[in-house]
Write a protein that holds these residues in place. Structure first.
Motif, PDB file in Angstrom:
ATOM      1  N   LEU B 320      34.105  45.820  30.976  1.00 40.13           N
ATOM      2  CA  LEU B 320      34.516  45.942  32.375  1.00 40.13           C
ATOM      3  C   LEU B 320      35.924  45.403  32.611  1.00 40.13           C
ATOM      4  CD1 LEU B 320      31.272  44.686  34.167  1.00 40.13           C
ATOM      5  CD2 LEU B 320      31.926  47.025  33.572  1.00 40.13           C
ATOM      6  N   VAL B 321      36.614  45.123  31.529  1.00 42.17           N
ATOM      7  CA  VAL B 321      37.858  44.385  31.673  1.00 42.17           C
ATOM      8  C   VAL B 321      38.884  45.119  32.530  1.00 42.17           C
ATOM      9  CG1 VAL B 321      38.850  45.295  29.553  1.00 42.17           C
ATOM     10  CG2 VAL B 321      39.614  43.069  30.382  1.00 42.17           C
ATOM     11  N   GLU B 322      39.555  44.348  33.331  1.00 42.58           N
ATOM     12  CA  GLU B 322      40.649  44.852  34.162  1.00 42.58           C
ATOM     13  C   GLU B 322      41.901  44.083  33.766  1.00 42.58           C
ATOM     14  OE1 GLU B 322      39.007  46.002  38.490  1.00 42.58           O
ATOM     15  OE2 GLU B 322      39.487  43.914  38.106  1.00 42.58           O
ATOM     16  N   PRO B 323      43.033  44.612  34.053  1.00 39.69           N
ATOM     17  CA  PRO B 323      44.256  43.897  33.652  1.00 39.69           C
ATOM     18  C   PRO B 323      44.258  42.458  34.152  1.00 39.69           C
ATOM     19  CG  PRO B 323      44.803  46.064  34.458  1.00 39.69           C
ATOM     20  CD  PRO B 323      43.339  45.927  34.659  1.00 39.69           C
ATOM     21  N   HIS B 324      43.770  42.210  35.357  1.00 41.27           N
ATOM     22  CA  HIS B 324      43.961  40.851  35.880  1.00 41.27           C
ATOM     23  C   HIS B 324      43.003  39.839  35.252  1.00 41.27           C
ATOM     24  CE1 HIS B 324      41.329  39.126  39.190  1.00 41.27           C
ATOM     25  NE2 HIS B 324      40.609  40.129  38.743  1.00 41.27           N
ATOM     26  N   CYS B 325      41.950  40.352  34.570  1.00 43.57           N
ATOM     27  CA  CYS B 325      41.050  39.436  33.844  1.00 43.57           C
ATOM     28  C   CYS B 325      41.799  38.691  32.763  1.00 43.57           C
ATOM     29  CB  CYS B 325      39.927  40.218  33.164  1.00 43.57           C
ATOM     30  SG  CYS B 325      38.808  41.035  34.292  1.00 43.57           S
ATOM     31  N   GLU B 326      42.817  39.296  32.212  1.00 45.92           N
ATOM     32  CA  GLU B 326      43.503  38.677  31.096  1.00 45.92           C
ATOM     33  C   GLU B 326      44.554  37.671  31.545  1.00 45.92           C
ATOM     34  OE1 GLU B 326      44.636  42.178  29.017  1.00 45.92           O
ATOM     35  OE2 GLU B 326      42.690  42.316  28.032  1.00 45.92           O
ATOM     36  N   GLY B 327      44.815  37.668  32.833  1.00 49.45           N
ATOM     37  CA  GLY B 327      45.828  36.743  33.321  1.00 49.45           C
ATOM     38  C   GLY B 327      45.203  35.523  33.945  1.00 49.45           C
ATOM     39  N   GLU B 328      44.096  35.715  34.595  1.00 46.55           N
ATOM     40  CA  GLU B 328      43.546  34.631  35.401  1.00 46.55           C
ATOM     41  C   GLU B 328      42.117  34.357  34.967  1.00 46.55           C
ATOM     42  OE1 GLU B 328      42.199  33.967  40.002  1.00 46.55           O
ATOM     43  OE2 GLU B 328      43.522  35.647  39.533  1.00 46.55           O
ATOM     44  N   ALA B 329      41.773  33.070  34.836  1.00 50.09           N
ATOM     45  CA  ALA B 329      40.409  32.737  34.437  1.00 50.09           C
ATOM     46  C   ALA B 329      39.511  32.735  35.665  1.00 50.09           C
ATOM     47  CB  ALA B 329      40.383  31.377  33.773  1.00 50.09           C
ATOM     48  N   PRO B 330      38.405  33.455  35.619  1.00 47.93           N
ATOM     49  CA  PRO B 330      37.506  33.469  36.778  1.00 47.93           C
ATOM     50  C   PRO B 330      36.762  32.152  36.906  1.00 47.93           C
ATOM     51  CG  PRO B 330      36.561  34.738  34.962  1.00 47.93           C
ATOM     52  CD  PRO B 330      37.921  34.323  34.530  1.00 47.93           C
ATOM     53  N   GLY B 331      36.384  31.788  38.095  1.00 51.31           N
ATOM     54  CA  GLY B 331      35.595  30.575  38.294  1.00 51.31           C
ATOM     55  C   GLY B 331      34.118  30.931  38.263  1.00 51.31           C
ATOM     56  N   LEU B 332      33.306  29.868  38.276  1.00 50.83           N
ATOM     57  CA  LEU B 332      31.861  30.092  38.282  1.00 50.83           C
ATOM     58  C   LEU B 332      31.447  30.265  39.743  1.00 50.83           C
ATOM     59  CD1 LEU B 332      29.629  30.114  36.092  1.00 50.83           C
ATOM     60  CD2 LEU B 332      29.259  27.697  36.570  1.00 50.83           C
ATOM     61  N   VAL B 333      31.089  31.495  40.100  1.00 47.12           N
ATOM     62  CA  VAL B 333      30.853  31.775  41.529  1.00 47.12           C
ATOM     63  C   VAL B 333      29.416  32.241  41.747  1.00 47.12           C
ATOM     64  CG1 VAL B 333      33.256  32.384  41.989  1.00 47.12           C
ATOM     65  CG2 VAL B 333      31.686  34.145  41.208  1.00 47.12           C
TER      66      VAL B 333
END
Ligand SMILES: Nc1ncnc2c1ncn2[C@@H]1O[C@H](COP(=O)(O)OP(=O)(O)OP(=O)(O)O)[C@@H](O)[C@H]1O
Ligand SMILES: Nc1ncnc2c1ncn2[C@@H]1O[C@H](COP(=O)(O)OP(=O)(O)OP(=O)(O)O)[C@@H](O)[C@H]1O
Ligand SMILES: [Mg+2]
Ligand SMILES: [Mg+2]
Lengths: 335, 349, 493, 313, 285
Positions: B320-333
């Motif tokens: 499901l990767v999107e370009p912005h996944c590689e720049g920013e670490a997602p938080g636990l939501v």
């Protein structure tokens, strides 16, 4: 005298009869494999399952004459491998190969990947010079690596990749039979799936026959056509895997299947939890080797080794009470 | 750097009543030369009172390091570099284990939090009888005489269903089988009545039939004694059998935490989903004619903790990767009731 | 020169560091200064030497009465002498002992062929008669190794089983490589009067004397400095400065102690060739050897004569061949000898006497320069003594000797001595020397002998050296001697 | 356990037997006639022939070997050529200084090595650890005779605290004799402490990484107890082996040290015997020392029974 | 388990230089070896040149390390002695390696040979090294060659034991089994698969044996039962300097320091190599 059924399909590549192996150790003889008989049909994958120490590896190594069997025969394509002198055996080495569990120790750390695969080619004089290089490149591509990897050393690869190199080495001599000794047990689940897929593809493509050793029942069920259940060196039950999984007849097989964890919290099974531990192969129980942990053991079980009884085509069980205990083991209950 | 230890009262306020342990953004690194192995790189997880939290993840994902960080038993170059490990003591006070002085930590180990390990064959000292080893633990934390301690030790062996407990007390570990030793380890761990039991892959080294015995025992003990368990495993089957809640780890982070049914029914992180798809499943993987279908492996390999990708560590393997996944670490939501996910796109799942 | 009686204290134990272990304690059968040094404390001879190296009576009452033709010796024994086992010494014991000496001792064997008779005249008189006059007999009988010791008639097995002598001290215990323990013999009857060298009265002040074998010279030095040894024998002369100014020990220099020599194998091998021996003589540089071995000039004299200044035997005859250090001449001689330059010339030496070894090393360099292939064989002294007896095993060996009162005593002169200088001319001179009773004529004969020695080069005399020992400042009454003796010595409290 | 003891006993005998055989061979490889060599150059051909007959040297090798074994079983190691006594007596007379020297060296070495090794393993990677490792390697590089010379200079000659050489006179009290052993024991002990230190450290490092040490910590135990009770005892097993080995190796150190300190021990005897070509003594000493080594190892195997329950089983 | 990997050749040199102690050890021993090798160029005097007038001169500008009792230059002699000491050590090590590897491999591969070889190894190890060397030298007659042979024999069992033990482990490893399954002949398995993986432990052990052999040679020479005393080795130099201790200390100090330096640096190299090559110990770092 155990009577082993032929696999469905008829064309038997390997027929193991009454194989026994005893190791002589300081504390006495270890009965690693006792009177094991089974057939491997050409192009089929036969799974050997059993708990640790049940003799799976030993059986596999005996068949390949990597250890000398104590008794029995292994007829491969009409020839008893156990009777072959070392010289004649070398021709057969090409036709049978082995893949190992441990992706770390199964590759010589001092050799380049190309040389590891090349050694197989050289030993049997299969190709030279450019043809050899091409063949190595081809094999690497086939197992999902790239030809450039030939120049690297094993430590530069991950566990899954190493397992692929091991497979490429086995395939280099174009064997007909491959003994795979727990080839995915040491791998992470995500990588395990990759390797399982590879094995399947190759098997289909090359028409390989396989002896697949594992203690992971889920994997065996998924991959294998036939299954052999070992316990303390003896076969307790064997047959086509769908048949055995659907309708296990030996109390041990039932227990095994019922206790294998299934990744689904909604499945609630009736568990047969065995008591106690596996006895020592130095001093196995008399009669049925399973009787000390069997919930259904009776006095008669101690007396004689139960014979294999055929319960359906190709499906046999070594239990004197199998008929009275015939009930399906897995019941699905929706929570 | 380590968080500054705050006074107990504000800590107490941060921990809900039903929570025994909560790791918050825990970072544990192994510093070798100039390189830092970020073995635990922002773990957040919650263990509830009387429940079992299973932590599942592939090899190297940081499960053991997390548990050792909680016990503060990290091997030499390992250090907790950031984060909190809030623990509610039996008397109700909350402490931060990440910064607790070693002396107080010692009183917690064994007494408040006990631990069992993966290798039953090597976790017991071969030179002492099992009785000695259990009694040693008891007398360390409770002022009992040898005699009383021995009685307690025997009771503990009986509790874990070891036959002929009295005789076993005087045996050495090598005289026992793997399953038996793991029972001894459990007896040892439970002998001071801990509030939290950390079990690091306690059944991985055991055979299936023995594994079943041990899982059964642990489940029952938890129910009877009411302790909380942090159960570490890489086997999703075992998770399904034992856990109330599951935390999935990947490359040093918890990527998802949820009640067990919710997680298996609808994983809200692509990694969890991938993992489940990897495991052979006869029903799913067979065509109608019985022919085998191919598995759906996760492509690629687990990244090295020495060299984690920026942004979401799963991004290189994620469908499901999107370009912005590689720049920013997602938080636990939050991604559902009691369900947390570390994915920007969890809603797609 | 006896010190005031008051200061002489009875009692005490001393430790004497000697240069090595002894293979046997029988001074008749074996030779060696070390052996003589130790055993002279418990075995005694009929005669001994005084301070001036004159023969003087010991167990004998007085010097022998020699018949006019020099053939009959009448020896009167002292009365009241007892052995360590309590028995009294009689003429019977003496006759038996002398027979033993004549048969077994190297020096005795010199006399044996000449013996005409030996008998006890009475309990205290012994008569010895010779076929030919033999001037050095009394000196031979006075010697302390290859010695004519007097043993009880019943206790003279070979090898000796018991060590029963008449000396002022007796053997108590011997632990090989550890110590030889001597205790005072209370039944000892000292001679009347004052001590005089080895002769005169022998006083027994010390309770015990312990000879400790310390083969390593440096350990002897360190032990002396540390006060562990009351007397340390034969120290490397380099240690002199270190010993000086110490509070637990003091150096003891014995001037013109003796002379080192290189003995050549005249019986077997390359050295039997005169040219080879002359080549060695020509090649060697005594200055360097002495300097290397003894350090400062005050410790040695470069002198080719067999006796130093002050001895009646002193002569320079033949010494122009000494100390040439001329490799060219040596090379010619070597060539003349037909030596191939490859056959190793084996120099047998020992490190027990460190100066032997050092001279060997310097000599080796000079001999190499003269074109000889040198093989140094360094063994311990006991082995050397064993090996030199076999002519097949060596070409040159190194030893030394003190200056002996009579040239007849010079060990390497007789043809029986390893080296086997067997030359009719020499034999003639030697016999004449031994038979001659007139001192002037004897000196003339000896001069010829020395000249012959330089012509024939059966051995090479390196020079004269002084010996360094060390003793505790508390040890008094000790007189320096080539064979240190500790009767008369006492410890100052 | 009986099985274990029996096994070790058999192993020990087998090694002993091989040792004897090797010694037999070593003596036979000496060029020339052993009898002639043994008797020395003074011997007459008749003497040599007599000895050849007595030693059975005129027999075939196998017979000689059996004869040699026979003599050994009778406890006969032959007669010293130089010392004029049986080799057994020569060895027995010199056993005391060697025994105590070895014992003290081992005690000194262990007293240094064990604590330092433990601490250095515990603090691995620290400055202390590095210093210890370096020092241990340094100590192992010093020739023991050289250290002996230095010690004599400083402590015996300059300071006069200890005797320079020897083993005291006939009436030397036990204490006096022991005082002679202090410096040599230090010289040997320091050098061998290096080996033990490094081994203790390595063994402790192994053990400190073991799972049961982590288990002990997880009980809430203090570090000192963890290290001593759970790590050290386990590490002790291989360390003991090395201490035993060192004890035997010390004999070899003693050869050198005894010579430097003029101690009348077995080592000194061997060196003198070599210099004097006293072959029976060399042969006897070799046999006895190897036998002691084998016995020490056997003793350590037996010690394991006390420490390690696994072998008791 | 993950640490099984063994560093391949190309990175080795870089890794070696990264380790300080290893680099220092290597530098020192190479420097000593270089000095020895170039002795005729470096040494200001011939090693055996007597100069009696200059005997026992303390270290100075003319005689860097002073002179001995024959006025020979200690500096020159120390350098020349290094040739012999290093040669004896190296030759003994090579000899020990040849015997040890052969025996160890044979024992590891052939059960029947093992019964005998293992026994011999155990028995040989029962003799203290110096003592055995002394006995062998005494039996063979003292000379430079016998000292080398004796030390080789003394240390061969140590190597054989290690090679045997590792062979027994390696021959059971899956990659050897894979080779057997392929039909690779035994001798090729021995060399390609076993010996090649033993290179590191052998190298490490050989380094230590080198160090011990040098120490042992020094001891033998010091005792006077080894190399003939007039051949300059560090051991014989100390032996002859011994009686000048306290008076001409330089005679013992410099050769002593030379021994310590060489042995220490060899040990540093061995230790460093072990850290580098032995994966089991590597995890400690
Ligand atoms: N070389 C050997 N010597 C002695 N015993 C052996 C040897 N190899 C195997 N055994 C014993 O034989 C028995 C069977 O071993 P084997 O390795 O075949 O079991 P396995 O089923 O492969 O077990 P695992 O699941 O642990 O791999 C075990 O008891 C084992 O200890
Ligand atoms: N002592 C250590 N030094 C350096 N790195 C370490 C150390 N211990 C663990 N690591 C690293 O930390 C990471 C996480 O390790 P951890 O043991 O927690 O994994 P895990 O999830 O428990 O795996 P497994 O399922 O194999 O037990 C790994 O990459 C490991 O290499
Ligand atoms: Mg197996
Ligand atoms: Mg883990």
């Amino acid at each position: 005298m155990s009577q082993s059924p032929s696999p469905a399909g008829g064309d038997v590549l390997l027929s193991v009869r009454n194989l026994s192996k005893r190791f002589h150790t300081a504390s006495g003889p270890v009965k690693a494999v006792e009177d094991v008989s089974f057939d491997v049909g050409r192009g089929r994958i036969v799974g050997i399952v059993g708990e640790s120490g049940s003799g799976k590896t030993t059986a596999g190594r005996c068949i390949l004459r990597l250890v000398e069997p104590s008794e029995g025969e292994a007829v491969f394509d009409g020839v008893d491998l156990f009777k072959l002198p070392e010289r004649a055996l070398r021709a057969y080495r090409r036709r049978m190969q082995i893949i190992f569990q441990d992706p770390y120790s199964s590759l010589n750390p001092r050799m380049r990947v190309g040389d590891i695969i090349g050694e197989a080619i050289d030993t049997h004089g299969l190709a030279k010079g450019a043809a050899r290089q091409a063949r190595i490149a081809d094999l690497l591509t086939r197992v999902g690596l790239s030809p450039e990897h030939a120049r690297r050393y094993p430590h530069e690869f991950s566990g899954g990749q190493r397992q692929r190199i091991g497979i490429a080495r086995a395939l280099a001599v174009e064997p007909e039979l491959i003994v795979a000794d727990e080839p995915v047990s040491a791998l992470d689940v995500s990588v395990q799936a990759q390797v399982l897929n590879l094995i399947q593809e190759l098997q289909k493509e090359l028409g390989l026959t396989m002896l697949f050793i594992s203690h992971d029942l889920t994997v065996v069920e998924y991959l294998c056509d036939d299954i052999v259940v070992l316990y303390l060196g003896r076969i307790l039950e064997q047959g086509p895997s769908r048949e055995v999984y659907a309708n296990p007849r030996h109390p041990y097989t039932k227990a095994l299947l019922s206790t294998a964890p299934i990744p689904d919290p909604t499945v609630r099974r009736e568990r047969v939890i065995l008591q106690g531990d596996i006895p020592s192969p130095l001093d196995p129980p008399s009669g049925c080797v399973f009787r000390t942990r069997c919930p259904f053991a009776i006095e008669a079980c101690a007396r004689a080794v139960p014979p294999h009884e055929s319960v359906s085509p190709g499906h046999s069980v070594a239990c004197i009470r199998q008929a009275e205990l015939a009930t399906p083991a897995t019941q699905k209950v929706t929570a | 750097m380590a968080a500054v230890l705050s006074a107990p009262s504000p800590l107490t306020a941060t921990l809900p009543e039903d929570v025994v342990l909560r790791a918050e953004d825990l970072h544990t690194h192994f510093i070798v030369g100039e390189r830092a192995a970020k073995s635990v790189d922002g773990v957040t997880l919650t263990v509830r009172r009387g429940e079992t939290l299973a932590v599942v993840g592939e090899s190297g994902s940081g499960k053991s390091v997390t548990s050792l960080s909680i016990m503060r038993l990290l091997a030499h170059p390992g250090r907790i570099v950031a984060g909190k490990i809030l623990y509610r003591m039996r008397d109700g006070t909350v402490v931060d284990l990440a910064t607790l002085p070693e002396k107080r930590m010692r009183a917690i180990r064994g007494k408040e939090i006990a631990m069992i390990f993966q290798e039953p064959m090597t976790s017991l000292n071969p030179l002492y009888t099992v009785g000695d080893q259990i009694m040693e633990m008891i007398r360390l934390h409770e002022p009992l005489s040898r005699h009383e301690a021995r009685r307690r030790a025997r009771q503990m062996l009986e509790l874990v269903e070891i036959p002929a407990a009295e005789k076993r007390l005087d045996q050495y570990p090598h005289e026992m089988s793997g399953g038996m030793r793991q029972r001894v380890m459990i007896a040892l761990a439970l002998s001071c009545n801990p509030a939290l039991l950390i079990a690091d892959e306690p059944t991985t080294a055991l055979d299936v039939t023995i594994q079943a015995q041990i899982l059964d025992l642990m489940r029952r003990l938890q129910r009877d004694i009411g302790m909380s368990i942090l159960f570490i495993t890489h086997n999703l089957g075992v998770v399904a059998e034992i856990a109330h809640e599951v935390a999935v780890m990947y490359a040093g982070r918890v990527v998802e935490q949820a009640p067990v049914e919710a997680l298996f029914a609808r994983p809200r992180h692509p990694y969890t989903k991938g993992l489940l798809a990897c495991i052979p499943n006869p029903e799913r993987d067979r065509a109608a004619d019985g022919a085998r279908l191919m598995l759906n492996p996760i492509p690629g390999n687990v990244p090295s903790v020495l060299n984690l990708p920026p942004g979401c560590t799963y991004a290189p393997r994620c469908p499901l990767v999107e370009p912005h996944c590689e720049g920013e670490a997602p938080g636990l939501v939050p991604a559902g009731p009691g369900h947390l996910s570390r994915c920007f796109r969890h809603e797609l799942l | 020169a006896t010190p005031p009686t008051l200061a002489q204290e009875r009692g005490g134990v001393i430790n004497v560091a000697m240069i090595g272990e002894l293979a046997s304690l029988d001074p008749t059968v074996a030779t060696g200064d070390l052996l003589g040094t130790v055993t002279q404390h418990f075995f005694e001879t009929l005669f001994t030497f005084d301070k001036e190296w004159n023969v003087t009576p010991l167990l004998a009452e007085k010097l022998p009465e020699v018949s006019a033709d020099g053939r009959v010796y009448t020896i009167t024994l002292r009365k009241g002498v007892t052995f360590h086992d309590g028995s009294a010494m009689t003429a019977k014991d003496v006759v038996a002992s002398l027979h033993r000496w004549l048969e077994l001792a190297a020096r005795g064997k010199l006399v044996q062929p000449n013996l005409a008779g030996l008998e006890a005249v009475d309990d205290h008189t012994v008569r010895l008669s010779l076929k030919e006059p033999f001037a050095p007999l009394a000196a031979l009988l006075a010697f302390n190794n290859s010695a004519a010791i007097i043993l009880p008639a019943g206790k003279m097995d070979n090898p000796l089983k018991e060590y029963v002598g008449t000396g002022p001290y007796m053997l108590k215990e011997r632990k090989a490589d550890q110590y030889i323990q001597l205790v005072r013999f209370d039944g000892y009857q000292a001679r009347e009067g004052d001590p005089n060298g080895f002769g005169g009265a022998r006083k027994q002040y010390l309770d015990e004397i312990r000879f400790v074998p310390v083969p390593d010279a440096n350990t002897r030095v360190e032990g002396a400095i540390a006060g562990q040894y009351d007397y340390a024998d034969l120290l490397p002369v380099e240690a002199y400065d270190r010993l000086n100014g110490q509070d637990k020990t003091e150096p003891l220099l014995l001037k013109s102690f003796g002379w080192p020599m290189f003995i050549m194998n005249n019986k077997q091998g390359m050295m039997t060739k005169l040219e080879m021996r002359k080549a060695v003589q020509a090649a060697l540089n005594a200055d360097d050897m002495l300097a290397a071995a003894f350090g400062k000039p005050e410790f040695y004299t470069v002198d080719g004569a067999l006796y130093p200044e002050g001895y009646p035997w002193r002569t320079d005859a033949g010494t122009e061949a000494y100390n040439l250090g001329d490799p060219e001449k040596a090379k010619e001689l070597v060539k003349a000898a037909g030596y191939d330059g490859k056959q190793p010339i084996r120099i047998l030496t020992s490190r027990q006497y460190e100066f032997h070894y050092k001279m060997a090393q310097v000599a080796a360099e000079y001999l190499k320069a003269a074109g000889l292939a040198i093989e140094l064989q360094v063994v311990d002294w006991a082995t050397l003594v064993q090996r030199r007896a076999d002519p097949a095993l060596w070409d040159i060996f190194i030893t030394h000797s003190p200056f002996l009162p009579d040239p007849a005593l010079i060990a390497p002169l007789p043809a029986t001595y390893p080296g086997w200088w067997d030359n009719p001319e020499k034999e003639k001179l030697l016999v004449a020397l031994n038979a001659e009773l007139d001192q002037n004529k004897r000196v003339a004969l000896f001069t010829d002998l020395q000249k012959l020695l330089y012509d024939q080069a059966p051995l090479y005399k390196v020079g004269d050296f002084s010996a360094l020992s060390a003793k505790s400042p508390k040890l008094k009454g000790y007189e320096a001697s080539p064979w240190p003796y500790f009767w008369n010595a006492y410890l100052e409290k | 356990m009986t099985r274990y003891i029996l096994q070790r006993l058999l192993g020990m005998l087998a090694v002993m037997f091989t040792v004897v055989t090797i010694v037999f061979i070593i003596v036979r490889i000496a060029p020339g006639d052993p009898a002639a060599v043994m008797l020395g150059p003074d011997a007459t051909p008749a003497d040599i022939a007599a000895l050849r007959a007595r030693l059975g040297l005129d027999q075939p090798l196998v017979v000689q070997y059996l004869f040699f074994l026979g003599q050994l079983i009778k406890g006969d190691l032959g007669q010293s050529i130089f010392l004029d006594m049986p080799v057994t007596r020569a060895l027995a007379e010199r056993a005391e200084p060697t025994f105590f020297l070895t014992l003290f060296s081992i005690l000194i070495a262990s007293a240094i090595a064990l604590p330092v090794g433990i601490l250095s393993a515990y603090k691995r990677g620290t400055l202390f650890d590095q210093a210890v490792t370096t020092f241990a390697m340094f100590a192992a590089s010093i020739p023991s005779f050289w250290l002996g010379l230095v010690l004599i200079q400083v402590f015996a000659v300059r300071l006069g605290w200890f005797p320079v050489a020897g083993y005291g006179g006939p009436d030397a009290s036990f204490l006096t004799r022991l005082s002679h052993l202090v410096l040599p024991a230090v010289a040997l002990g320091v050098v061998s402490s290096a080996l033990i230190t490094r081994f203790t450290r390595a063994s402790m490092l192994d053990v400190l990484n073991d799972d049961y040490v982590r288990t002990a910590r997880s009980k809430g135990m203090g570090e000192f107890r963890v290290v001593m009770r759970h790590a050290f005892k386990n590490a002790l097993i291989p360390v003991l082996t090395v201490i035993g080995l060192t004890a035997a190796l010390l004999v070899s150190g003693a050869v050198v040290t005894e010579t430097v300190f003029s101690l009348p021990g077995v080592g000194n005897l061997v060196v003198s015997a070599v210099l004097r070509r006293d072959y029976p003594v060399i042969q006897g000493a070799l046999l006895v020392i190897a036998a002691i080594y084998v016995l020490i190892n056997f003793g350590i195997d037996m010690l394991y029974i006390l420490i390690d329950p696994r072998v008791r089983y | 388990m993950a640490a099984v990997s063994i560093t391949p050749a190309p990175r080795l040199t870089t890794l070696m230089l990264q380790r300080k102690t290893l680099a220092i050890g290597l530098a020192v021993i190479l420097a000593i070896a270089l000095f020895a090798l170039l002795a005729p160029l470096i040494a200001p005097y011939a090693p055996n040149k007597l100069s009696i007038v200059n005997r026992l001169k303390p270290p100075s500008g003319t005689y860097f390390f002073g002179t001995d009792e024959f006025g020979r230059d200690i500096f020159s002699r120390t350098i020349y002695a290094g040739r012999l000491s290093l040669t004896v050590g190296a030759a003994a090590t090579v000899f020990a390696c040849v015997i040890g590897i052969t025996l160890g491999l044979a024992a590891g591969f052939f059960r029947r040979a093992d019964a005998v070889i293992a026994r011999i190894i155990d028995a040989m190890m029962a003799f203290p090294d110096i003592l055995l060397a002394i006995a062998l030298v005494a039996a063979l007659g003292p000379s430079l060659t016998t000292v080398i042979v004796a030390l080789g024999i003394v240390y061969a069992p140590r190597l054989a034991r290690i090679v045997r033990a590792s062979t027994l482990v390696i021959r059971e490893l899956p990659y050897v089994e894979a080779a057997r399954a392929l039909g690779v002949p035994t001798w090729r398995i021995m060399t390609r698969h076993v010996l090649r993986n033993l290179v590191s432990p052998i190298l490490v052990q050989a380094t230590f044996i080198f160090a011990y052999a040098m120490l042992a040679e020094a001891s033998l020479s010091f005792l006077g039962v080894g190399v003939s005393p007039e051949i300059p080795t560090w051991g014989t130099m100390i032996a002859s300097g011994r009686q000048y201790v306290g008076q001409a200390d330089w005679m013992t100090i410099f050769p002593g320091v030379a021994i310590i330096l060489s042995v220490l640096s060899l040990q540093l190299v061995g230790d460093g190599l072990r850290d580098l090559l032995d994966p089991r110990l590597r995890k400690d770092l």
